[in-house]
Write a protein that holds these residues in place. Structure first.
Motif, short mmCIF file in Angstrom:
data_model
loop_
_atom_site.label_atom_id
_atom_site.label_comp_id
_atom_site.label_asym_id
_atom_site.label_seq_id
_atom_site.Cartn_x
_atom_site.Cartn_y
_atom_site.Cartn_z
N ASP A 198 0.83 -1.21 0.00
CA ASP A 198 0.00 0.00 0.00
C ASP A 198 0.87 1.27 0.00
O ASP A 198 0.53 2.26 -0.64
N VAL A 244 1.99 1.75 -3.57
CA VAL A 244 0.85 2.19 -4.38
C VAL A 244 0.54 3.66 -4.09
O VAL A 244 0.30 4.46 -5.00
N THR A 245 0.58 4.03 -2.81
CA THR A 245 0.26 5.42 -2.43
C THR A 245 1.29 6.38 -3.02
O THR A 245 0.94 7.46 -3.50
N ILE A 261 3.00 6.05 -5.77
CA ILE A 261 2.75 6.24 -7.21
C ILE A 261 1.49 7.08 -7.41
O ILE A 261 1.48 8.05 -8.19
N ALA A 262 0.43 6.73 -6.68
CA ALA A 262 -0.85 7.44 -6.84
C ALA A 262 -0.68 8.94 -6.51
O ALA A 262 -1.28 9.80 -7.17
N LEU A 321 0.46 -3.28 -9.87
CA LEU A 321 0.58 -1.91 -9.38
C LEU A 321 -0.40 -0.98 -10.09
O LEU A 321 -1.04 -0.14 -9.45
N SER A 322 -0.54 -1.12 -11.41
CA SER A 322 -1.43 -0.18 -12.10
C SER A 322 -2.87 -0.40 -11.66
O SER A 322 -3.62 0.56 -11.46
N VAL A 381 -3.13 1.13 -8.14
CA VAL A 381 -3.10 2.60 -8.21
C VAL A 381 -4.45 3.11 -8.72
O VAL A 381 -5.02 4.07 -8.19
N LYS A 405 -6.94 3.03 -5.94
CA LYS A 405 -6.67 4.09 -4.95
C LYS A 405 -7.15 5.44 -5.48
O LYS A 405 -7.78 6.23 -4.77
N LEU A 406 -6.88 5.69 -6.75
CA LEU A 406 -7.27 6.98 -7.33
C LEU A 406 -8.80 7.10 -7.39
O LEU A 406 -9.36 8.18 -7.16
#
Ligand code: FBP
Length: 546
Positions: free
Chosen positions: A280, A283-284, A286-287, A390-391, A394, A397-398
């Protein structure tokens, strides 16, 4: 065989040699060496090959040496320049005595054990000079570990009158080359064994081995394509590209490509592990960059992901370890479960902590973690689609941030994996010269009667004529590590150093690169033209040697 115009022109390229190797050589012996750690254990395991001195070649008087028959093996994954190592060995042993002969064992170390070989004559060698690939004799991943294999190999070596064997491989293959050198020395077999440092991964390096061959070319090929993608995404302005790069555990390739192309994000597994980041957290990170760029109207970008990332996330590392163990003992039971129920089966049968992590992974990735293991029972990291994992995460998350009013951009992602595209590319000038020198140097180590040495070419950021040629005892690079439950002598794998200059360079720049569009477009490898275009070593090497 049909050939491209470049292939024809490139065949005539004469690789450069260090000055010391351009004529007859003389050896300068350094002080006795020690292993990097666990000296007492390694000395005990290698009574015949431990403590030998470092060797440097300097110009010497010409003298006629007896003809020698030499064997060569390509071990493990392909890396650009392997053919030039073989051409260098060939030319090197011929320079010692024109009646010397070279034999190639086919399809890797298995060829030695199974007595599959071919003689490499001048016309064959000439066909492969300066070409990519390992197809001259093929490569394979059979491990030379057992005495029975060494003995079987010795039968064919004796039959062919081979007095020296060159093993071209990565850290494990060179470890095994040293075990073989020790064994042949202990039984007085009369066969020398010399190693050459190969791997695109760049993780076989230390004070005496500045880089493994193939890393330079592979990174340049990936950087070319990453640059092209960056120019595309900067033109269309609608995609985020998630690009996974080969390299097994080490992130050297991702880091080098990051330094060459200046993407928005370049992940480094070694840092993820050191900081104990969760999936997480990654991911955060990158996001957040995606959101930040969206605020400036830039709904596009690039993310570089090292192949081994997932194994370095502590929670996933634990999960993989339990899955490796569980599947090693219950593979049949698992395979008997219908595919649709396998995910639940795993969740029900592993520890609660790991089951939670497993359940949180997207379906496809969870399935990949249970797929076929490699010969050592490990997950094959190159098969895990981390770029998709990951994509997808992400994206989720977005979407959540959008619902909370924290983000108002557009996110469309594309995934790529670059690995095989670069492993057999025609070697760059650096790799063509470096490999030829490694091979020629190995021939001189053979001529000097050495065994248990790795061919070493140093000072590689200087022009080739100034490179330093010599030999490093393989035992010097060893330490004891736990492998499959047992302590074994192995060459220390070089992961990315977080206090090293290449990583520091990334850290200095990455905040700016994340927000801005600072892309660099390296373009394709150039084989002909001005030296600053054709002969640059990697950024990693330049920064490490600065
Ligand atoms: P080596 O370590 O043998 O040089 O191989 C490197 C590598 O290309 C890794 O980057 C990658 O994880 C692996 O080989 C892929 O293995 P395979 O060639 O068996 O698909």
């Amino acid at each position: 065989m049909a050939k491209s115009a470049l292939q024809i022109a490139r065949a005539a390229y004469q690789p450069k040699l260090p000055k010391a190797l351009q004529g007859a050589v003389k050896i300068q012996e350094g002080a006795a060496t020690q292993s990097v750690a666990d000296q007492a254990d390694i000395a005990k395991l290698f009574p015949n090959t431990y403590g030998m001195p470092l060797l440097t070649f300097v110009p010497g008087e010409a003298k006629e040496l007896p003809a020698v028959n030499v064997g060569v093996i390509l071990s493990g994954g392909q890396a650009p320049g392997g053919h030039n190592v073989i051409a260098g060995i060939f030319d090197g042993i011929k320079s010692l005595n024109k009646d010397s002969r070279l034999f190639g064992f086919l399809m890797g170390p298995g060829g030695l054990v199974d007595h599959k070989y071919m003689e490499l004559t001048a016309d064959i060698i000439d066909e492969y000079r300066n070409t990519g690939g390992f197809d001259i004799i093929g490569s394979g991943r059979t491990k030379l570990e057992e005495t029975a294999q060494f003995d079987k190999g010795l039968v064919i070596l004796k039959e062919l009158g081979i007095k020296a064997l060159v093993i071209i491989g990565g850290d494990d293959s060179n470890t095994n080359a040293c075990v073989l050198a020790e064994y042949y020395a202990a039984i007085n077999a009369g066969v020398q064994v010399i190693g050459c440092p190969k791997t695109i991964d760049g993780d076989l390096k230390n004070e005496m081995i500045e880089t493994s061959f193939g890393f330079d070319t592979a990174c340049k090929v990936y950087s070319e394509v990453i640059g092209n993608i960056q120019r595309d995404c900067n033109s269309a302005r609608k995609y985020w590209h998630f690009i996974k790069l080969m390299g097994r555990s080490a992130s050297h390739i991702a880091l080098e490509c990051g330094l060459q192309t200046q993407p928005n994000i370049c992940l480094v597994s070694e840092e993820v592990e050191a900081k104990q980041l969760t999936l997480d957290d990654v991911v955060t990170e990158i996001a957040s960059a995606v959101a930040k760029r969206a605020e400036n109207g830039n709904n596009f970008g690039t993310v570089l992901i090292p192949e081994g990332l997932i194994e370095f996330i502590p929670a996933i590392k634990k999960l993989i370890a339990e899955l490796n163990d569980y599947l090693a003992h219950h593979e049949e039971a698992f395979k008997a479960v219908p595919a649709a129920e396998q995910r639940q089966f795993i969740i029900d049968n592993i520890s609660k902590e790991n089951a939670e992590v497993y359940a949180s992974l997207p379906e496809g990735v969870a399935r990949q973690l249970t797929l076929d293991r490699d010969p050592h029972g490990n997950v094959q990291v190159s098969l895990i689609e981390t770029e998709k994992l990951l994509s997808e995460m992400v994206g989720k998350k977005l979407a959540q941030w959008k619902a909370e009013g924290k983000y108002n951009g557009k996110f469309a992602a594309l995934g790529h994996f670059f690995g095989y595209e670069g492993r057999c590319a025609a070697p760059s000038n650096f790799d063509a010269d470096y490999c030829y020198s490694l091979g020629y140097n190995a021939a001189n180590l053979i001529g000097a009667g050495k065994t248990g040495y790795m061919s070493s070419i140093r000072n590689t950021t200087a022009p080739a004529a100034e490179w330093i040629a010599g030999g490093v005892p393989v035992t010097m690079m060893m330490n004891m590590e736990r492998r499959h439950g047992e302590m074994k002598p192995v060459i220390q794998k070089a992961l990315v150093k977080l206090d090293g200059a290449p990583f520091k360079k990334l850290v200095e720049n990455r905040d700016a690169w994340a927000v801005n569009t600072d892309y660099v477009y390296p373009g394709p490898i150039q084989y002909f033209g001005p030296t600053e275009v054709c002969d640059q070593p990697t950024k990693t090497l330049q920064l490490e040697k600065a």
